[in-house]
Motif scaffolding. Sequence first.
Motif, PDB file in Angstrom:
ATOM      1  N   SER A 427       5.897   9.335   4.508  1.00 38.36           N
ATOM      2  CA  SER A 427       4.751   8.794   3.339  1.00 38.36           C
ATOM      3  C   SER A 427       5.127   7.301   3.521  1.00 38.36           C
ATOM      4  O   SER A 427       6.060   6.788   3.912  1.00 38.36           O
ATOM      5  CB  SER A 427       5.258   9.502   2.049  1.00 38.36           C
ATOM      6  N   GLU A 428       4.138   6.594   2.663  1.00 36.93           N
ATOM      7  CA  GLU A 428       4.448   5.134   2.469  1.00 36.93           C
ATOM      8  C   GLU A 428       5.567   4.643   1.917  1.00 36.93           C
ATOM      9  O   GLU A 428       6.278   4.066   2.091  1.00 36.93           O
ATOM     10  CB  GLU A 428       2.986   4.513   1.969  1.00 36.93           C
ATOM     11  N   GLU A 429       6.083   5.473   0.711  1.00 42.63           N
ATOM     12  CA  GLU A 429       7.045   5.151  -0.090  1.00 42.63           C
ATOM     13  C   GLU A 429       8.280   5.459   0.951  1.00 42.63           C
ATOM     14  O   GLU A 429       9.372   4.693   1.105  1.00 42.63           O
ATOM     15  CB  GLU A 429       7.325   5.987  -0.982  1.00 42.63           C
ATOM     16  N   GLN A 430       8.427   6.705   1.637  1.00 44.05           N
ATOM     17  CA  GLN A 430       9.663   6.650   2.503  1.00 44.05           C
ATOM     18  C   GLN A 430       9.650   5.687   3.580  1.00 44.05           C
ATOM     19  O   GLN A 430      11.082   5.271   4.018  1.00 44.05           O
ATOM     20  CB  GLN A 430       9.471   8.286   3.365  1.00 44.05           C
ATOM     21  N   ALA A 431       8.538   5.406   4.225  1.00 49.32           N
ATOM     22  CA  ALA A 431       8.680   4.244   5.294  1.00 49.32           C
ATOM     23  C   ALA A 431       9.089   2.871   4.696  1.00 49.32           C
ATOM     24  O   ALA A 431       9.864   2.300   5.387  1.00 49.32           O
ATOM     25  CB  ALA A 431       7.278   4.285   5.894  1.00 49.32           C
ATOM     26  N   THR A 432       8.710   2.633   3.601  1.00 52.56           N
ATOM     27  CA  THR A 432       9.227   1.382   2.911  1.00 52.56           C
ATOM     28  C   THR A 432      10.385   1.638   2.700  1.00 52.56           C
ATOM     29  O   THR A 432      11.221   0.400   2.788  1.00 52.56           O
ATOM     30  CB  THR A 432       8.211   1.231   1.600  1.00 52.56           C
ATOM     31  N   GLU A 433      10.972   2.459   2.104  1.00 48.39           N
ATOM     32  CA  GLU A 433      12.436   2.568   1.951  1.00 48.39           C
ATOM     33  C   GLU A 433      13.385   2.385   3.207  1.00 48.39           C
ATOM     34  O   GLU A 433      14.439   1.719   3.100  1.00 48.39           O
ATOM     35  CB  GLU A 433      12.726   4.165   1.466  1.00 48.39           C
ATOM     36  N   MET A 434      12.904   2.977   4.276  1.00 50.46           N
ATOM     37  CA  MET A 434      13.496   2.887   5.334  1.00 50.46           C
ATOM     38  C   MET A 434      13.442   1.557   5.991  1.00 50.46           C
ATOM     39  O   MET A 434      14.593   1.140   6.642  1.00 50.46           O
ATOM     40  CB  MET A 434      12.893   3.649   6.740  1.00 50.46           C
ATOM     41  N   ILE A 435      12.485   0.826   5.885  1.00 54.93           N
ATOM     42  CA  ILE A 435      12.366  -0.710   6.235  1.00 54.93           C
ATOM     43  C   ILE A 435      13.361  -1.431   5.434  1.00 54.93           C
ATOM     44  O   ILE A 435      14.284  -2.419   6.010  1.00 54.93           O
ATOM     45  CB  ILE A 435      11.053  -1.146   6.256  1.00 54.93           C
ATOM     46  N   VAL A 436      13.409  -1.309   4.143  1.00 58.49           N
ATOM     47  CA  VAL A 436      14.284  -1.912   3.085  1.00 58.49           C
ATOM     48  C   VAL A 436      15.797  -1.742   3.459  1.00 58.49           C
ATOM     49  O   VAL A 436      16.509  -2.582   3.435  1.00 58.49           O
ATOM     50  CB  VAL A 436      13.778  -1.720   1.825  1.00 58.49           C
TER      51      VAL A 436
END
Length: 468
Positions: A427-436
Motif C-alpha cells: 500500500s502507499e502507507e507501507q511503501a512510505t514506511e519502508m522508504i522512511v
Amino acid sequence: MKNREEVLSSQDHYKYGFHDNVTSIIDTGKGISEEIVRQISKLKKEPEWMCEKRIQAFHIFEKLSLPKWGPDLQDIDFQDFTYFRRVSNETGKSWQDVPEEVKNTFEKLGIPQAEREFLAGVTTQYESEAVYHSMLKEVEEKGVIFLDIDSALKEYPDLFKKYFGTIVSAGDNKLAALNSAVWSGGSFIYVPPGVKLEKPLQSYFRINSESMGQFERSIIIVDDGAEISYVEGCTAPQYSKDSLHAAVVEVFVGKQAKCRYSSVQNWSGNILNLVTKRAKVEEDGSMEWIDGNIGSRITMKYPSCILAGARATGLCISIAVGSQNQFQDSGAKMIHVAPDTKSSIISKSVSRNGGVTNFRDEIRILPQADRAKSHIECDTLILDNRSKSDTIPVDINLNSHSTIEHEAKVSKISEDQLFYLMSRGLSEEQATEMIVMGFLEPFTRELPMEYAVELNQLLKLDMSGSIG
C-alpha cells in the motif's frame, strides 16, 4: 500553550503515554527559589560545598536569558514546574525493593527483561531520583564504578568534585545553570585504565507527573585505554500541560579511550526537552554520540565534542522526527583544539504532519589544530506540504591547513520509488514506511540489536497516518 486536543493529537500512537497513581514521599510543590534549592540539597543530605554550588548556579540562572534563536521558549513559566519529587526512600538493589506501582511501570517499559538479557548494569530513575540500580558482579570486579549520581557524591566525593561542572559550567547557558542548581538523579560512571566492557550500561529516565521537572546530571569518565558503551532511554505520560526535561551530561574520554553514548529519547508530546551534552576527548581518544529524538513538543539538543588531544576523533549520528505541534531543533558541535583531529556529523531528520525539524551545527577549528578535518552530512525528508526544515550551520576554520566539508539535502519521497514498491503489492502507507526506514538506517544500524528493533517499532507507529 497548546490545548489538550492539539497536544494529544501530535502523538496518537504514543504507547508509553500511560501514567501511574504513585504517591510521593516528598514533594517540594511548584516553583523555584533559593529556599527550594536549599531544601533539595538538605533533603539529599549533601555537603555544604555542594549546597553553595547550587546557590551560585541559581543566581546565575536568574541573570541569564533564554536563547533567542531556534524554537520560541519565551512562554516557559519556570514557576509552573515541580523541581523535586521522591517516590522511594532508597535505591533498590533488587526489583523486589522497588515500590510496586513504580516496578510495574518499568515492567511495562521492558527494563527488567532488557537487563536480564543484554546489559552489564542498569539504573532507573523515576521523577527526581533513581529507584533501582544493579551491575553485573564481573563488571564490578574490574573496578568499574557505576552508581546513581547522588550515591557517587556520598561514596566518592573527591572524584565527584574533581569532574563535576568542569566541561559544562553553570554559566554555560540558562538551562545548564538551572540544572546545576536543582540537579537530581543521573548516572556516575568511572571505567579504570585499560578496562573494556563487552556489554552496555544503561540508564532509563521516566517522568510520571504533570508539570514535572526532571534534571538528571550524568558524569562518565573513561580512563586511558578503556572502552564503554552507554545507552539512555526516556519516556513520559501524555498530559495537556508541559513538563521540563533539562539534563546535563559530561563525558571525559582519556588517551586511547573510547566512549559510545546512545540515546533514544521517546518523549510524549508535552515535554520540553532542553539538554546540554558535552565530551572532552584526549589524545587518540574517540567519542561517539548516537542520538535519537522522537516526540517532545520542543527539543533543543546538540551533543558536543571538545577534541583536546592530538588525533582525537568525534562522531555524532542523529535522527529527529518532527510531527504535528513538534519542533525538533537538534544537531551537534565539534571543537577542534589539537592537530590531526577528526570529526564527523551525520544527521537524518523527518518532518511530517506539519512538524518542524531543524539541523544546527557548530564546527570550530582553532589556530593550533593543524590538519584537522570535519565532515557534515545533513539529510531531511519532508512528507507533506505543511512541514518545515532548515539547516543552520556555523562553521569556523581558523587554520589554513584544515578542512570542513558540509553537505545538506532536503527531499520528498520519490514518486518512482513509491510506484515501484506499490507495484510489488505494498500500500502507499507501507511503501512510505519502508522508504522512511531505509532513509533512517544509518542511525538504526549503530544501535545494539535489541534497541534497533524497538526503535523501528516506535518509528513505524510514529509514521502511521502520514499519508493522506
